[in-house]
Design a protein around this motif. Structure first.
Motif, PDB file in Angstrom:
ATOM      1  N   VAL A  47       0.849  -1.199   0.000  1.00  0.00           N
ATOM      2  CA  VAL A  47       0.000   0.000   0.000  1.00  0.00           C
ATOM      3  C   VAL A  47       0.880   1.243   0.000  1.00  0.00           C
ATOM      4  CG1 VAL A  47      -1.829   1.241   1.233  1.00  0.00           C
ATOM      5  CG2 VAL A  47      -1.802  -1.258   1.239  1.00  0.00           C
ATOM      6  N   LEU A  48       1.886   1.223   0.867  1.00  0.00           N
ATOM      7  CA  LEU A  48       2.796   2.373   0.935  1.00  0.00           C
ATOM      8  C   LEU A  48       3.519   2.588  -0.383  1.00  0.00           C
ATOM      9  CD1 LEU A  48       4.488   2.164   4.440  1.00  0.00           C
ATOM     10  CD2 LEU A  48       2.616   3.616   3.721  1.00  0.00           C
ATOM     11  N   GLU A  49       3.804   1.488  -1.064  1.00  0.00           N
ATOM     12  CA  GLU A  49       4.500   1.598  -2.345  1.00  0.00           C
ATOM     13  C   GLU A  49       3.550   1.951  -3.489  1.00  0.00           C
ATOM     14  OE1 GLU A  49       8.024  -1.644  -1.313  1.00  0.00           O
ATOM     15  OE2 GLU A  49       6.311  -2.255  -2.536  1.00  0.00           O
ATOM     16  N   GLY A  50       2.267   2.019  -3.182  1.00  0.00           N
ATOM     17  CA  GLY A  50       1.282   2.371  -4.200  1.00  0.00           C
ATOM     18  C   GLY A  50       0.998   1.242  -5.176  1.00  0.00           C
ATOM     19  N   ASN A  51       1.308   0.020  -4.761  1.00  0.00           N
ATOM     20  CA  ASN A  51       1.062  -1.126  -5.650  1.00  0.00           C
ATOM     21  C   ASN A  51      -0.330  -1.720  -5.407  1.00  0.00           C
ATOM     22  OD1 ASN A  51       3.495  -1.174  -7.072  1.00  0.00           O
ATOM     23  ND2 ASN A  51       4.533  -2.131  -5.331  1.00  0.00           N
ATOM     24  N   CYS A  52      -1.355  -0.880  -5.514  1.00  0.00           N
ATOM     25  CA  CYS A  52      -2.721  -1.331  -5.246  1.00  0.00           C
ATOM     26  C   CYS A  52      -3.099  -2.484  -6.184  1.00  0.00           C
ATOM     27  CB  CYS A  52      -3.697  -0.182  -5.433  1.00  0.00           C
ATOM     28  SG  CYS A  52      -3.224   1.291  -4.511  1.00  0.00           S
ATOM     29  N   GLY A  53      -2.539  -2.401  -7.395  1.00  0.00           N
ATOM     30  CA  GLY A  53      -2.856  -3.388  -8.415  1.00  0.00           C
ATOM     31  C   GLY A  53      -2.360  -4.791  -8.088  1.00  0.00           C
ATOM     32  N   LYS A  54      -1.519  -4.912  -7.059  1.00  0.00           N
ATOM     33  CA  LYS A  54      -1.068  -6.254  -6.670  1.00  0.00           C
ATOM     34  C   LYS A  54      -2.196  -7.052  -6.037  1.00  0.00           C
ATOM     35  CE  LYS A  54       3.830  -6.288  -6.457  1.00  0.00           C
ATOM     36  NZ  LYS A  54       5.028  -6.609  -5.716  1.00  0.00           N
ATOM     37  N   CYS A  55      -3.183  -6.339  -5.486  1.00  0.00           N
ATOM     38  CA  CYS A  55      -4.318  -7.022  -4.845  1.00  0.00           C
ATOM     39  C   CYS A  55      -5.638  -6.741  -5.566  1.00  0.00           C
ATOM     40  CB  CYS A  55      -4.458  -6.587  -3.391  1.00  0.00           C
ATOM     41  SG  CYS A  55      -3.035  -6.999  -2.371  1.00  0.00           S
ATOM     42  N   HIS A  56      -5.768  -5.523  -6.075  1.00  0.00           N
ATOM     43  CA  HIS A  56      -7.049  -5.107  -6.664  1.00  0.00           C
ATOM     44  C   HIS A  56      -6.948  -4.983  -8.186  1.00  0.00           C
ATOM     45  CE1 HIS A  56      -8.621  -3.989  -2.669  1.00  0.00           C
ATOM     46  NE2 HIS A  56      -7.431  -3.453  -2.437  1.00  0.00           N
ATOM     47  N   ASP A  57      -8.054  -5.323  -8.873  1.00  0.00           N
ATOM     48  CA  ASP A  57      -8.160  -4.996 -10.296  1.00  0.00           C
ATOM     49  C   ASP A  57      -8.809  -3.618 -10.364  1.00  0.00           C
ATOM     50  OD1 ASP A  57      -9.318  -4.713 -12.961  1.00  0.00           O
ATOM     51  OD2 ASP A  57      -8.683  -6.794 -13.243  1.00  0.00           O
TER      52      ASP A  57
END
Lengths: 429, 306
Positions: free
Chosen positions: A113-123
């Motif tokens: 989340v801190l890294e802004g990698n929301c796409g790792k969990c969410h489409d």
């Protein structure tokens, strides 16, 4: 009724307010349709080219802006400095709406989340799972936390809530007040299910009032091979339910107080180890203070061998941070250091030698793993004087740094020539 | 460029450079003078961990690996070995300090006690700080210091305190270590009785003025300048912190401001390997126990710009 006279100023004020309101409404409309799309075109116009996207829209869970046809909420239809024509950096675009996922000054935050990698969990568009999650349940978490999945597959006893879902105890994004993304702190999180007042609970804990203590001191929160999901290595008095060997009586005023402090308490059983340490020339100083053994060891249970508080490298690095950091940066690392096995060379408690090294001579120490025949052409040993210093002999550490260096073969210098000419100065150019 | 602008720029430059010039004038260098490699018979030292400076020209080396002390005198910008001191009460000397009477105090690392010898090196007593209060009425000394009035300050890691005893070894008072993590490894006292305490793990330096009952933080974290600070010495102008892993000495102002990291790791004269102790002489000599090189090096404090 008497005709009321309305003052001109009031009429003017009304016009002014109406003007401001209508202006604001126009501005809001412009904001919503900042690309001035034709009426009815919003959303649909993108699909004229992105035809395969229709499939996405049929998924059970669709991101609200997508559902509302607000593609331009995230994408710029013309040009962008960011990939996929995103209106902002991919790590930040989600925060334009979801800026509250990580509370300010959160006690713990999920790294992705801190890294802004929301796409790792969410489409970002749609998914078959609630909250647009790419995968449902724990499988999503195990995508990164593979070691957890592996260990849970192996353990004999799993904690029930883990099987139910990681989110039983953890927040997925951040925890405002608690460590490890926990929803509540230990023990209150645990006592929601494990009622502390029951006779079974009390009997299991030898009537000690543990309900306000951290359960994770002894219990592995995910699972273990031991009944009661105790950590793999349990201090014998704990395993034998003999808390009174170290602690005051459960009914006493301060039941958790130890009967003695520091090493004096541990000496009761480990007297040979303690006496041996104190008979050596050098003692590891933390052993000697009032905290003593529990600087490094857990007194109750631990996942680590020898009941260490953490994996050895991390534990030693708590004080010797500089050594650990430098070793991490080294290109050539000594294998035991790389493996975090500090006690391969150093004694953790005491030794007769400098740096708490096990053997008196580095030749002997290194020789336990390395074959000197490889250096047969170079004199090594106590009888050979180091040309740089008449009080030193040519030993392994005359050329090699014990932990590692930036140079090949753990040499102190970048090139072999540089190394050799430290002593063989006549060949220096 | 017009003249007024040029003048303004010159004034501004002067103002900006002033602190730099001042700092430069205040910093020192450690000029290598000579090294002590062994006793008068030529027997070399083994991992000498401690060095203590006397009030005159005398200094004593704790030849740790050989379980003995070796006396030295400064002589004509060189050094002259004196008598060896070997007593049965000392097995593993790690620190050595002298009081104004020339009595020698030695911390024995194996027996965890401080032994007092007279100036001739004969055993006198074991420092006990008579009348020391509990909860543990004994000490686990990690280091110690002696001030000009011969007051003894013992860094007692067992009870997380500095125990202060008079020249007669009678307990006077104690100062608790500051709260927090880390490990306190050395202390030093200056001519005015201000005490300095070093936390090796956090890289912090604390001070307590003479008569004070608490330590206050002077330097929060030295670790950017010193890889593993282990011991310290202090004079009227500066604090000198030995960097064990970094093979050097971090020099601080009395206000804790960093003034430079001196010396470097190595085998040659003027270089250090795992140095462990430091002492200062009034004449400006600085002795550093260069443990990893089996020697004690003598440096002279000099103005950096000299």
């Amino acid at each position: 009724m008497k005709n009321a006279r309305v003052p001109v100023s009031s009429i003017l004020l009304l016009f002014l307010i109406a003007g401001i309101c209508s202006g604001a409404a126009v501005e809001a409309a412009n904001q919503q349709n900042k690309f001035r799309l034709k009426p009815g075109a919003q959303g649909k116009i993108c699909l004229t080219c992105h035809v395969t996207f229709q499939e996405k829209l049929r998924q059970p869970f669709v991101h609200s802006p997508v559902k509302n046809g607000e593609c331009s909420g995230c994408h710029n239809p013309h040009a962008s400095a960011h990939g996929k024509l995103l209106a902002a950096e991919s790590g930040r675009i989600c925060l334009t709406c979801h800026d509250d996922v990580v509370p300010k000054n959160a006690a713990s935050s999920h790294k992705v989340v801190l890294e802004g990698n929301c796409g790792k969990c969410h489409d970002p568009h749609s998914a078959a799972n609630r909250n647009n999650l790419l995968v449902a349940g724990n499988a999503l978490c195990y995508g990164c936390h593979k070691d957890m999945e592996d260990s849970l597959k192996k353990v004999k006893y799993k904690h029930g809530p883990v099987e139910k879902g990681c989110l039983s105890c953890h927040n997925p994004h951040a925890s405002a007040t608690f460590a490890s993304l926990l929803k509540e702190d230990v023990p209150s999180l645990c006592t929601k299910c494990h009622k502390a007042g029951t006779p079974t609970f009390q009997k299991q804990h030898m009537n000690y009032p543990v309900a306000k203590k951290r359960c994770t001191i002894c219990h592995s929160p995910h699972g273990s091979d031991r009944p009661g999901i105790l950590y793999a290595n349990v201090h014998r008095p704990v395993a034998n339910k003999m808390c009174g060997q170290c602690h005051e009586d459960p009914g006493s005023k301060d039941p958790f107080a130890t009967k003695r402090t520091g090493i004096e308490l541990c000496k009761g059983c480990h007297s040979n180890l303690v006496n041996d340490a104190y008979n050596k020339n050098r003692i590891h100083w933390p052993v000697t203070d009032k905290t003593g053994c529990i600087h490094c060891h857990e007194p109750h249970a631990s996942a680590e061998k020898a009941m260490l508080k953490a994996p050895m490298s991390a534990l030693c690095g708590e004080c010797h941070a500089d050594s650990v950091e430098r070793t991490q940066r080294a290109d050539s690392k000594h294998a035991p250091v790389k493996d975090g096995f500090c006690t391969a060379c150093h004694s953790a408690h005491a030794s007769n030698n400098m740096f708490l090294i096990e053997q008196a001579s580095t030749i002997e120490l290194c020789g336990t793993c390395h074959d000197y025949q490889k250096h047969q052409t170079h004199p090594i040993g106590l009888k050979y004087t180091d040309p740089r210093n008449k009080n030193l002999s040519i030993l392994c550490n005359s050329c090699h740094a014990a932990h590692g260096t930036e140079n090949k073969r753990m040499l102190y210098y970048q090139t072999v020539t540089d190394m050799c000419t430290q002593c063989h100065t006549q060949h220096k150019r | 460029m017009n003249r007024s602008l040029l003048t303004s720029l010159m004034v501004l430059s002067a103002v900006l450079l002033l602190p730099v010039l001042q700092a430069g004038a205040d910093t020192v260098k450690l000029r290598p003078v000579v090294s002590a490699y062994g006793d008068m018979k030529g027997a070399g030292f083994s991992e000498p961990e401690g060095v203590g400076c006397g009030t005159g020209q005398q200094f004593i080396i704790a030849d740790t690996g050989h379980g003995r002390l070796q006396q030295f005198q400064i002589a004509d910008d060189g050094i002259k070995p004196g008598a060896e001191i070997k007593v049965p009460q000392i097995n593993y000397p790690q620190r050595v300090r002298l009081n104004s009477q020339g009595d020698i105090f030695v911390l024995d690392g194996k027996q965890h006690r401080i032994i007092r010898l007279n100036a001739a090196g004969q055993f006198k007593s074991i420092i006990a700080a008579k009348g020391i209060p509990g909860p543990v009425p004994s000490m686990m000394p990690r280091s110690f210091a002696i001030d000009k009035a011969d007051t003894i300050y013992v860094l007692d890691v067992l009870s997380s305190r500095v125990v202060i005893a008079g020249p007669d070894d009678v307990y006077r008072k104690q100062i608790a270590f500051p709260q927090g993590n880390g490990f306190f490894s050395d202390l030093a006292v200056d001519a005015s009785g201000t005490l300095f305490l070093l936390n090796s793990v956090t890289g912090s330096v604390y001070s307590a003025a003479a008569g004070s009952d608490v330590f206050t933080l002077l330097v929060k974290d030295l670790r950017s300048f010193s890889r593993f600070p282990t011991s310290l010495a202090v004079d009227q102008k500066r604090i000198y912190v030995v960097d064990q892993y970094g093979g050097g000495v971090a020099v601080l102002g009395r206000d804790g401001a960093f003034q430079g990291h001196k010396l470097k790791t190595g085998w040659k004269e003027g270089e250090l390997r795992y140095p462990s102790d430091i002492c200062l002489m009034e004449a400006g000599y600085v002795m550093i126990s260069d443990r990893g090189n089996n020697r004690v090096q003598v440096f002279m404090l000099e103005d950096e710009n000299k």
